[in-house]
Design a protein around this motif. Structure first.
Motif, PDB file in Angstrom:
ATOM      1  N   ILE A 188       0.931  -1.141  -0.104  1.00 39.95           N
ATOM      2  CA  ILE A 188      -0.022   0.155  -0.150  1.00 39.95           C
ATOM      3  C   ILE A 188       0.988   1.301   0.077  1.00 39.95           C
ATOM      4  CG2 ILE A 188      -1.428   1.343   1.509  1.00 39.95           C
ATOM      5  CD1 ILE A 188      -2.495  -1.303   2.346  1.00 39.95           C
ATOM      6  N   GLY A 189       0.619   2.349  -0.989  1.00 40.83           N
ATOM      7  CA  GLY A 189       1.553   3.567  -0.794  1.00 40.83           C
ATOM      8  C   GLY A 189       2.211   3.542  -1.958  1.00 40.83           C
ATOM      9  N   TYR A 190       3.000   4.716  -2.060  1.00 37.51           N
ATOM     10  CA  TYR A 190       3.897   5.009  -3.055  1.00 37.51           C
ATOM     11  C   TYR A 190       4.703   6.291  -2.950  1.00 37.51           C
ATOM     12  CZ  TYR A 190       0.088   8.193  -4.748  1.00 37.51           C
ATOM     13  OH  TYR A 190      -0.590   9.296  -4.965  1.00 37.51           O
ATOM     14  N   GLY A 191       5.576   6.604  -3.605  1.00 37.20           N
ATOM     15  CA  GLY A 191       6.125   7.779  -3.582  1.00 37.20           C
ATOM     16  C   GLY A 191       6.233   8.407  -4.961  1.00 37.20           C
ATOM     17  N   ALA A 192       5.657   9.479  -4.973  1.00 36.82           N
ATOM     18  CA  ALA A 192       5.950  10.653  -6.379  1.00 36.82           C
ATOM     19  C   ALA A 192       6.427  11.844  -6.340  1.00 36.82           C
ATOM     20  CB  ALA A 192       4.478  10.334  -6.848  1.00 36.82           C
ATOM     21  N   PHE A 193       7.506  12.022  -7.210  1.00 41.28           N
ATOM     22  CA  PHE A 193       8.431  13.157  -7.206  1.00 41.28           C
ATOM     23  C   PHE A 193       7.910  13.907  -8.651  1.00 41.28           C
ATOM     24  CE2 PHE A 193       9.863   9.911  -4.446  1.00 41.28           C
ATOM     25  CZ  PHE A 193       9.746  10.604  -3.192  1.00 41.28           C
ATOM     26  N   SER A 194       8.065  15.023  -8.841  1.00 42.50           N
ATOM     27  CA  SER A 194       7.650  15.934  -9.917  1.00 42.50           C
ATOM     28  C   SER A 194       9.358  16.147 -10.306  1.00 42.50           C
ATOM     29  CB  SER A 194       7.372  17.299  -9.634  1.00 42.50           C
ATOM     30  OG  SER A 194       8.100  18.163  -8.663  1.00 42.50           O
ATOM     31  N   VAL A 195       9.274  15.982 -11.611  1.00 42.79           N
ATOM     32  CA  VAL A 195      10.656  16.043 -12.484  1.00 42.79           C
ATOM     33  C   VAL A 195      10.556  17.266 -13.334  1.00 42.79           C
ATOM     34  CG1 VAL A 195      12.258  14.761 -13.690  1.00 42.79           C
ATOM     35  CG2 VAL A 195      11.089  13.477 -12.078  1.00 42.79           C
ATOM     36  N   SER A 196      11.549  18.115 -13.349  1.00 41.05           N
ATOM     37  CA  SER A 196      11.552  19.202 -14.477  1.00 41.05           C
ATOM     38  C   SER A 196      12.173  18.632 -15.506  1.00 41.05           C
ATOM     39  CB  SER A 196      12.458  20.442 -13.817  1.00 41.05           C
ATOM     40  OG  SER A 196      13.783  20.057 -13.802  1.00 41.05           O
ATOM     41  N   SER A 197      11.675  19.048 -16.733  1.00 46.03           N
ATOM     42  CA  SER A 197      12.052  18.862 -18.028  1.00 46.03           C
ATOM     43  C   SER A 197      13.736  18.957 -18.005  1.00 46.03           C
ATOM     44  CB  SER A 197      11.651  19.928 -19.238  1.00 46.03           C
ATOM     45  OG  SER A 197      10.267  19.793 -18.947  1.00 46.03           O
ATOM     46  N   SER A 198      14.285  19.720 -17.399  1.00 46.93           N
ATOM     47  CA  SER A 198      15.654  19.772 -17.551  1.00 46.93           C
ATOM     48  C   SER A 198      16.431  18.563 -16.739  1.00 46.93           C
ATOM     49  CB  SER A 198      16.410  21.185 -17.023  1.00 46.93           C
ATOM     50  OG  SER A 198      15.953  21.247 -15.624  1.00 46.93           O
ATOM     51  N   ASN A 199      15.862  17.839 -15.961  1.00 49.00           N
ATOM     52  CA  ASN A 199      16.227  16.874 -15.269  1.00 49.00           C
ATOM     53  C   ASN A 199      15.899  15.389 -15.634  1.00 49.00           C
ATOM     54  OD1 ASN A 199      17.862  18.018 -13.353  1.00 49.00           O
ATOM     55  ND2 ASN A 199      16.039  18.450 -11.945  1.00 49.00           N
ATOM     56  N   LEU A 200      15.125  15.533 -16.799  1.00 46.18           N
ATOM     57  CA  LEU A 200      14.530  13.984 -17.360  1.00 46.18           C
ATOM     58  C   LEU A 200      15.910  13.204 -17.664  1.00 46.18           C
ATOM     59  CD1 LEU A 200      11.923  15.099 -19.761  1.00 46.18           C
ATOM     60  CD2 LEU A 200      11.512  14.110 -17.505  1.00 46.18           C
ATOM     61  N   ASP A 201      17.180  13.275 -18.227  1.00 47.03           N
ATOM     62  CA  ASP A 201      18.045  12.536 -18.538  1.00 47.03           C
ATOM     63  C   ASP A 201      18.878  12.026 -17.294  1.00 47.03           C
ATOM     64  OD1 ASP A 201      17.648  12.876 -21.442  1.00 47.03           O
ATOM     65  OD2 ASP A 201      19.330  14.429 -21.525  1.00 47.03           O
ATOM     66  N   GLN A 202      18.868  13.008 -16.143  1.00 51.32           N
ATOM     67  CA  GLN A 202      19.571  12.364 -15.021  1.00 51.32           C
ATOM     68  C   GLN A 202      18.559  11.395 -14.447  1.00 51.32           C
ATOM     69  OE1 GLN A 202      20.150  15.691 -12.270  1.00 51.32           O
ATOM     70  NE2 GLN A 202      20.954  14.288 -10.686  1.00 51.32           N
ATOM     71  N   VAL A 203      17.304  11.738 -14.325  1.00 46.72           N
ATOM     72  CA  VAL A 203      16.327  10.673 -13.613  1.00 46.72           C
ATOM     73  C   VAL A 203      16.052   9.505 -14.378  1.00 46.72           C
ATOM     74  CG1 VAL A 203      13.635  10.393 -12.798  1.00 46.72           C
ATOM     75  CG2 VAL A 203      14.958  12.572 -12.397  1.00 46.72           C
ATOM     76  N   THR A 204      16.112   9.547 -15.727  1.00 44.32           N
ATOM     77  CA  THR A 204      16.117   8.442 -16.564  1.00 44.32           C
ATOM     78  C   THR A 204      17.345   7.554 -16.255  1.00 44.32           C
ATOM     79  OG1 THR A 204      14.915   9.474 -18.333  1.00 44.32           O
ATOM     80  CG2 THR A 204      16.162   7.536 -18.943  1.00 44.32           C
ATOM     81  N   ARG A 205      18.678   7.987 -16.196  1.00 41.23           N
ATOM     82  CA  ARG A 205      19.701   7.371 -15.997  1.00 41.23           C
ATOM     83  C   ARG A 205      19.611   6.688 -14.380  1.00 41.23           C
ATOM     84  NH1 ARG A 205      22.140  11.627 -18.539  1.00 41.23           N
ATOM     85  NH2 ARG A 205      22.764  12.674 -16.611  1.00 41.23           N
ATOM     86  N   TYR A 206      19.343   7.521 -13.541  1.00 43.25           N
ATOM     87  CA  TYR A 206      19.090   6.821 -12.124  1.00 43.25           C
ATOM     88  C   TYR A 206      17.929   5.620 -12.197  1.00 43.25           C
ATOM     89  CZ  TYR A 206      17.749   6.696  -7.281  1.00 43.25           C
ATOM     90  OH  TYR A 206      17.498   6.504  -6.053  1.00 43.25           O
ATOM     91  N   ILE A 207      16.879   5.795 -12.851  1.00 44.08           N
ATOM     92  CA  ILE A 207      16.218   4.499 -13.000  1.00 44.08           C
ATOM     93  C   ILE A 207      16.547   3.393 -13.592  1.00 44.08           C
ATOM     94  CG2 ILE A 207      13.760   4.124 -14.051  1.00 44.08           C
ATOM     95  CD1 ILE A 207      12.804   6.812 -13.108  1.00 44.08           C
ATOM     96  N   GLN A 208      17.073   3.559 -14.772  1.00 46.20           N
ATOM     97  CA  GLN A 208      17.871   2.617 -15.581  1.00 46.20           C
ATOM     98  C   GLN A 208      18.970   2.193 -15.024  1.00 46.20           C
ATOM     99  OE1 GLN A 208      18.526   4.579 -19.132  1.00 46.20           O
ATOM    100  NE2 GLN A 208      16.383   3.829 -20.020  1.00 46.20           N
ATOM    101  N   ASN A 209      19.689   2.517 -13.947  1.00 48.29           N
ATOM    102  CA  ASN A 209      20.639   1.863 -13.282  1.00 48.29           C
ATOM    103  C   ASN A 209      20.192   1.294 -11.833  1.00 48.29           C
ATOM    104  OD1 ASN A 209      22.773   2.249 -15.233  1.00 48.29           O
ATOM    105  ND2 ASN A 209      22.576   4.394 -14.742  1.00 48.29           N
ATOM    106  N   GLN A 210      18.983   0.816 -11.699  1.00 52.59           N
ATOM    107  CA  GLN A 210      18.428   0.296 -10.340  1.00 52.59           C
ATOM    108  C   GLN A 210      19.434  -0.657  -9.763  1.00 52.59           C
ATOM    109  OE1 GLN A 210      16.310   1.606  -7.808  1.00 52.59           O
ATOM    110  NE2 GLN A 210      17.089   3.356  -9.036  1.00 52.59           N
ATOM    111  N   GLU A 211      19.766  -1.521 -10.671  1.00 55.06           N
ATOM    112  CA  GLU A 211      20.369  -2.849 -10.376  1.00 55.06           C
ATOM    113  C   GLU A 211      21.622  -2.648  -9.752  1.00 55.06           C
ATOM    114  OE1 GLU A 211      21.752  -7.462 -12.063  1.00 55.06           O
ATOM    115  OE2 GLU A 211      20.635  -5.909 -13.158  1.00 55.06           O
TER     116      GLU A 211
END
Length: 147
Positions: free
Chosen positions: A94-117
């Motif tokens: 139950i529950g979740y976390g959600a955080f807004s992302v600015s257009s200028s940070n999309l690449d950084q957040v994408t890399r972070y997400i893709q490198n979870q392992e």
């Protein structure tokens, strides 16, 4: 104004029930594809996904007609149902976390997400989630944090 103009990027995180390791590595690409299908069916744009055995990170662009809580409900309910139909005995926490992302940070957040392992070889989900809450200035009572 007759038209809706928006660009709502959101980094969403949710874990398996009791953070059980119930998303086997071989199932992760299938689960991401299914989550992506849910997104597209509801006019969300899936930009990135990173999964581990016990949680998921998604970078989404929400349409102006869909509230965040409803989007997460659609993703969790439909993917949980699908996983159970595959015989996986699966549930999300139950529950979740959600955080807004600015257009200028999309690449950084994408890399972070893709490198979870790789990221989770050094940091637990609990440590990661607490750090994200601090980074985004979200206060919470620790006893309810990962309930």
């Amino acid at each position: 104004m007759a038209h809706k103009f928006s660009r709502n990027y959101v980094h969403v995180i949710f874990s398996t029930k009791d953070r059980r390791k119930s998303i086997a590595k071989e199932w992760q690409p299938r689960l991401w594809a299914y989550l992506g299908g849910i997104c597209k069916h509801h006019d969300m744009v899936p930009l990135a996904a990173g999964e581990t055995e016990n949680h998921v990170h998604l970078l989404l662009c929400l349409p102006p007609t869909l509230a965040l809580a409803k989007a997460v409900l659609l993703l969790k309910a439909n993917s949980s149902k699908w996983m159970n139909e595959q015989g996986k005995g699966f549930a999300w926490q139950i529950g979740y976390g959600a955080f807004s992302v600015s257009s200028s940070n999309l690449d950084q957040v994408t890399r972070y997400i893709q490198n979870q392992e790789a990221h989770h070889r050094k940091t637990s989900f609990e440590e990661e989630f607490r750090a994200l809450l601090r980074k985004h200035g979200v206060e919470c009572d620790p006893k309810y944090l990962l309930g």
